[in-house]
Motif scaffolding. Structure first.
Motif, PDB file in Angstrom:
ATOM      1  N   ARG A 182       0.825  -1.215   0.000  1.00  0.00           N
ATOM      2  CA  ARG A 182       0.000   0.000   0.000  1.00  0.00           C
ATOM      3  C   ARG A 182       0.856   1.262   0.000  1.00  0.00           C
ATOM      4  NH1 ARG A 182      -4.940  -1.541   4.105  1.00  0.00           N
ATOM      5  NH2 ARG A 182      -5.862  -3.116   2.732  1.00  0.00           N
ATOM      6  N   VAL A 183       1.938   1.246   0.770  1.00  0.00           N
ATOM      7  CA  VAL A 183       2.828   2.408   0.799  1.00  0.00           C
ATOM      8  C   VAL A 183       3.452   2.610  -0.585  1.00  0.00           C
ATOM      9  CG1 VAL A 183       4.972   3.328   1.782  1.00  0.00           C
ATOM     10  CG2 VAL A 183       3.288   2.265   3.261  1.00  0.00           C
ATOM     11  N   THR A 184       3.848   1.516  -1.244  1.00  0.00           N
ATOM     12  CA  THR A 184       4.425   1.608  -2.584  1.00  0.00           C
ATOM     13  C   THR A 184       3.412   2.185  -3.570  1.00  0.00           C
ATOM     14  OG1 THR A 184       5.810  -0.307  -2.104  1.00  0.00           O
ATOM     15  CG2 THR A 184       5.573   0.306  -4.410  1.00  0.00           C
ATOM     16  N   ALA A 185       2.164   1.777  -3.458  1.00  0.00           N
ATOM     17  CA  ALA A 185       1.121   2.287  -4.356  1.00  0.00           C
ATOM     18  C   ALA A 185       0.887   3.781  -4.141  1.00  0.00           C
ATOM     19  CB  ALA A 185      -0.171   1.514  -4.142  1.00  0.00           C
ATOM     20  N   VAL A 186       0.896   4.221  -2.901  1.00  0.00           N
ATOM     21  CA  VAL A 186       0.699   5.646  -2.609  1.00  0.00           C
ATOM     22  C   VAL A 186       1.871   6.460  -3.151  1.00  0.00           C
ATOM     23  CG1 VAL A 186       0.581   7.348  -0.739  1.00  0.00           C
ATOM     24  CG2 VAL A 186      -0.810   5.281  -0.634  1.00  0.00           C
ATOM     25  N   LEU A 187       3.088   5.971  -2.916  1.00  0.00           N
ATOM     26  CA  LEU A 187       4.262   6.686  -3.416  1.00  0.00           C
ATOM     27  C   LEU A 187       4.284   6.733  -4.942  1.00  0.00           C
ATOM     28  CD1 LEU A 187       7.135   5.589  -1.016  1.00  0.00           C
ATOM     29  CD2 LEU A 187       5.819   7.699  -1.006  1.00  0.00           C
ATOM     30  N   ALA A 188       3.830   5.658  -5.575  1.00  0.00           N
ATOM     31  CA  ALA A 188       3.770   5.648  -7.038  1.00  0.00           C
ATOM     32  C   ALA A 188       2.759   6.670  -7.545  1.00  0.00           C
ATOM     33  CB  ALA A 188       3.412   4.250  -7.535  1.00  0.00           C
ATOM     34  N   ALA A 189       1.643   6.828  -6.857  1.00  0.00           N
ATOM     35  CA  ALA A 189       0.642   7.820  -7.268  1.00  0.00           C
ATOM     36  C   ALA A 189       1.190   9.239  -7.123  1.00  0.00           C
ATOM     37  CB  ALA A 189      -0.631   7.655  -6.439  1.00  0.00           C
ATOM     38  N   VAL A 190       1.922   9.493  -6.049  1.00  0.00           N
ATOM     39  CA  VAL A 190       2.510  10.823  -5.845  1.00  0.00           C
ATOM     40  C   VAL A 190       3.616  11.067  -6.880  1.00  0.00           C
ATOM     41  CG1 VAL A 190       3.712  12.316  -4.213  1.00  0.00           C
ATOM     42  CG2 VAL A 190       1.894  10.824  -3.410  1.00  0.00           C
ATOM     43  N   LEU A 191       4.389  10.042  -7.212  1.00  0.00           N
ATOM     44  CA  LEU A 191       5.418  10.157  -8.245  1.00  0.00           C
ATOM     45  C   LEU A 191       4.781  10.497  -9.592  1.00  0.00           C
ATOM     46  CD1 LEU A 191       8.570   9.553  -8.732  1.00  0.00           C
ATOM     47  CD2 LEU A 191       7.726   7.476  -9.769  1.00  0.00           C
ATOM     48  N   PHE A 192       3.643   9.894  -9.864  1.00  0.00           N
ATOM     49  CA  PHE A 192       2.897  10.179 -11.091  1.00  0.00           C
ATOM     50  C   PHE A 192       2.463  11.647 -11.115  1.00  0.00           C
ATOM     51  CE2 PHE A 192      -0.939   9.767 -13.793  1.00  0.00           C
ATOM     52  CZ  PHE A 192      -0.355   9.171 -14.897  1.00  0.00           C
ATOM     53  N   ALA A 193       1.997  12.156  -9.977  1.00  0.00           N
ATOM     54  CA  ALA A 193       1.561  13.556  -9.896  1.00  0.00           C
ATOM     55  C   ALA A 193       2.739  14.512 -10.072  1.00  0.00           C
ATOM     56  CB  ALA A 193       0.865  13.809  -8.563  1.00  0.00           C
ATOM     57  N   THR A 194       3.886  14.193  -9.478  1.00  0.00           N
ATOM     58  CA  THR A 194       5.054  15.066  -9.657  1.00  0.00           C
ATOM     59  C   THR A 194       5.549  15.032 -11.100  1.00  0.00           C
ATOM     60  OG1 THR A 194       6.583  13.338  -8.915  1.00  0.00           O
ATOM     61  CG2 THR A 194       5.803  14.903  -7.253  1.00  0.00           C
ATOM     62  N   SER A 195       5.374  13.901 -11.776  1.00  0.00           N
ATOM     63  CA  SER A 195       5.732  13.830 -13.192  1.00  0.00           C
ATOM     64  C   SER A 195       4.878  14.793 -14.012  1.00  0.00           C
ATOM     65  CB  SER A 195       5.551  12.410 -13.725  1.00  0.00           C
ATOM     66  OG  SER A 195       6.423  11.532 -13.087  1.00  0.00           O
ATOM     67  N   PHE A 196       3.587  14.854 -13.712  1.00  0.00           N
ATOM     68  CA  PHE A 196       2.718  15.806 -14.396  1.00  0.00           C
ATOM     69  C   PHE A 196       3.131  17.240 -14.094  1.00  0.00           C
ATOM     70  CE2 PHE A 196      -0.679  12.522 -14.996  1.00  0.00           C
ATOM     71  CZ  PHE A 196      -0.771  12.676 -16.361  1.00  0.00           C
ATOM     72  N   GLY A 197       3.501  17.503 -12.844  1.00  0.00           N
ATOM     73  CA  GLY A 197       3.951  18.852 -12.484  1.00  0.00           C
ATOM     74  C   GLY A 197       5.203  19.253 -13.243  1.00  0.00           C
ATOM     75  N   LEU A 198       6.155  18.350 -13.341  1.00  0.00           N
ATOM     76  CA  LEU A 198       7.388  18.650 -14.081  1.00  0.00           C
ATOM     77  C   LEU A 198       7.108  18.831 -15.569  1.00  0.00           C
ATOM     78  CD1 LEU A 198       9.870  16.234 -12.300  1.00  0.00           C
ATOM     79  CD2 LEU A 198       9.813  18.728 -12.146  1.00  0.00           C
ATOM     80  N   ALA A 199       6.184  18.067 -16.113  1.00  0.00           N
ATOM     81  CA  ALA A 199       5.816  18.222 -17.522  1.00  0.00           C
ATOM     82  C   ALA A 199       5.161  19.587 -17.762  1.00  0.00           C
ATOM     83  CB  ALA A 199       4.879  17.098 -17.949  1.00  0.00           C
ATOM     84  N   TYR A 200       4.350  20.034 -16.821  1.00  0.00           N
ATOM     85  CA  TYR A 200       3.712  21.351 -16.936  1.00  0.00           C
ATOM     86  C   TYR A 200       4.767  22.459 -16.965  1.00  0.00           C
ATOM     87  CZ  TYR A 200       1.110  25.522 -15.673  1.00  0.00           C
ATOM     88  OH  TYR A 200       0.594  26.781 -15.643  1.00  0.00           O
ATOM     89  N   PHE A 201       5.742  22.388 -16.055  1.00  0.00           N
ATOM     90  CA  PHE A 201       6.792  23.408 -16.021  1.00  0.00           C
ATOM     91  C   PHE A 201       7.638  23.374 -17.292  1.00  0.00           C
ATOM     92  CE2 PHE A 201       6.213  23.315 -11.304  1.00  0.00           C
ATOM     93  CZ  PHE A 201       5.839  24.644 -11.183  1.00  0.00           C
ATOM     94  N   ALA A 202       7.907  22.196 -17.809  1.00  0.00           N
ATOM     95  CA  ALA A 202       8.682  22.082 -19.047  1.00  0.00           C
ATOM     96  C   ALA A 202       7.921  22.695 -20.219  1.00  0.00           C
ATOM     97  CB  ALA A 202       9.018  20.619 -19.324  1.00  0.00           C
ATOM     98  N   LYS A 203       6.607  22.490 -20.255  1.00  0.00           N
ATOM     99  CA  LYS A 203       5.780  23.062 -21.324  1.00  0.00           C
ATOM    100  C   LYS A 203       5.771  24.582 -21.235  1.00  0.00           C
ATOM    101  CE  LYS A 203       1.013  23.242 -22.899  1.00  0.00           C
ATOM    102  NZ  LYS A 203       0.558  24.513 -22.364  1.00  0.00           N
ATOM    103  N   GLU A 204       5.637  25.107 -20.036  1.00  0.00           N
ATOM    104  CA  GLU A 204       5.626  26.555 -19.852  1.00  0.00           C
ATOM    105  C   GLU A 204       6.963  27.166 -20.263  1.00  0.00           C
ATOM    106  OE1 GLU A 204       3.133  28.650 -18.967  1.00  0.00           O
ATOM    107  OE2 GLU A 204       1.866  26.881 -19.196  1.00  0.00           O
ATOM    108  N   ARG A 205       8.052  26.503 -19.919  1.00  0.00           N
ATOM    109  CA  ARG A 205       9.374  27.015 -20.265  1.00  0.00           C
ATOM    110  C   ARG A 205       9.570  26.980 -21.787  1.00  0.00           C
ATOM    111  NH1 ARG A 205      14.352  24.469 -17.387  1.00  0.00           N
ATOM    112  NH2 ARG A 205      13.489  25.672 -15.688  1.00  0.00           N
ATOM    113  N   ALA A 206       9.130  25.925 -22.436  1.00  0.00           N
ATOM    114  CA  ALA A 206       9.283  25.813 -23.888  1.00  0.00           C
ATOM    115  C   ALA A 206       8.459  26.862 -24.612  1.00  0.00           C
ATOM    116  CB  ALA A 206       8.891  24.416 -24.356  1.00  0.00           C
ATOM    117  N   SER A 207       7.253  27.142 -24.150  1.00  0.00           N
ATOM    118  CA  SER A 207       6.420  28.140 -24.821  1.00  0.00           C
ATOM    119  C   SER A 207       6.958  29.543 -24.589  1.00  0.00           C
ATOM    120  CB  SER A 207       4.975  28.038 -24.365  1.00  0.00           C
ATOM    121  OG  SER A 207       4.865  28.389 -23.002  1.00  0.00           O
ATOM    122  N   SER A 208       7.552  29.818 -23.434  1.00  0.00           N
ATOM    123  CA  SER A 208       8.103  31.153 -23.185  1.00  0.00           C
ATOM    124  C   SER A 208       9.367  31.381 -23.998  1.00  0.00           C
ATOM    125  CB  SER A 208       8.374  31.347 -21.697  1.00  0.00           C
ATOM    126  OG  SER A 208       9.428  30.511 -21.273  1.00  0.00           O
TER     127      SER A 208
END
Length: 119
Positions: free
Chosen positions: A54-80
């Motif tokens: 269960r702890v591994t599943a929770v950490l994997a979900a949070v890792l997935f969310a941080t991946s989306f956050g990093l992708a958002y910042f990369a997109k913003e940087r590329a468009s600017s």
């Protein structure tokens, strides 16, 4: 903010690796059924498999969310960067002007050439 998310992302990845390595395989449960002393463990007679899973599943979900956050910042940087750069049409026009400024080389053709002329 991006740096904080990146640090959390790397720490989560390391934690997931450690948790996966701590978990027992499917074959380890067969030995415990023959009196492996499971009733005296910290996690009880069921073992730590359920908790660590269960702890591994929770950490994997949070890792997935941080991946989306990093992708958002990369997109913003590329468009600017593309908005602040030189437009492609300007680059093409500049290259066309430069080609016309180049000197034309004259090629001397002599009859002593090793290249066949087709005549």
């Amino acid at each position: 903010m991006e740096t904080v998310i990146l640090i959390v992302h790397v720490l989560l990845a390391a934690a997931i690796i450690a948790l996966v390595l701590l978990q027992q395989g499917k074959g380890a449960e067969a030995g415990a059924s023959f009196g492996g002393g499971a009733s005296q463990t910290v996690f009880g007679s069921r073992g730590s498999g359920n908790f660590l899973g269960r702890v591994t599943a929770v950490l994997a979900a949070v890792l997935f969310a941080t991946s989306f956050g990093l992708a958002y910042f990369a997109k913003e940087r590329a468009s600017s960067i593309s908005d602040a750069g030189i437009p492609a049409a300007t680059l093409i026009e500049s290259a066309a002007e430069r080609v016309q400024e180049l000197p034309v080389l004259e090629v001397q053709r002599s009859g002593d050439s090793d290249i066949p002329t087709g005549q």
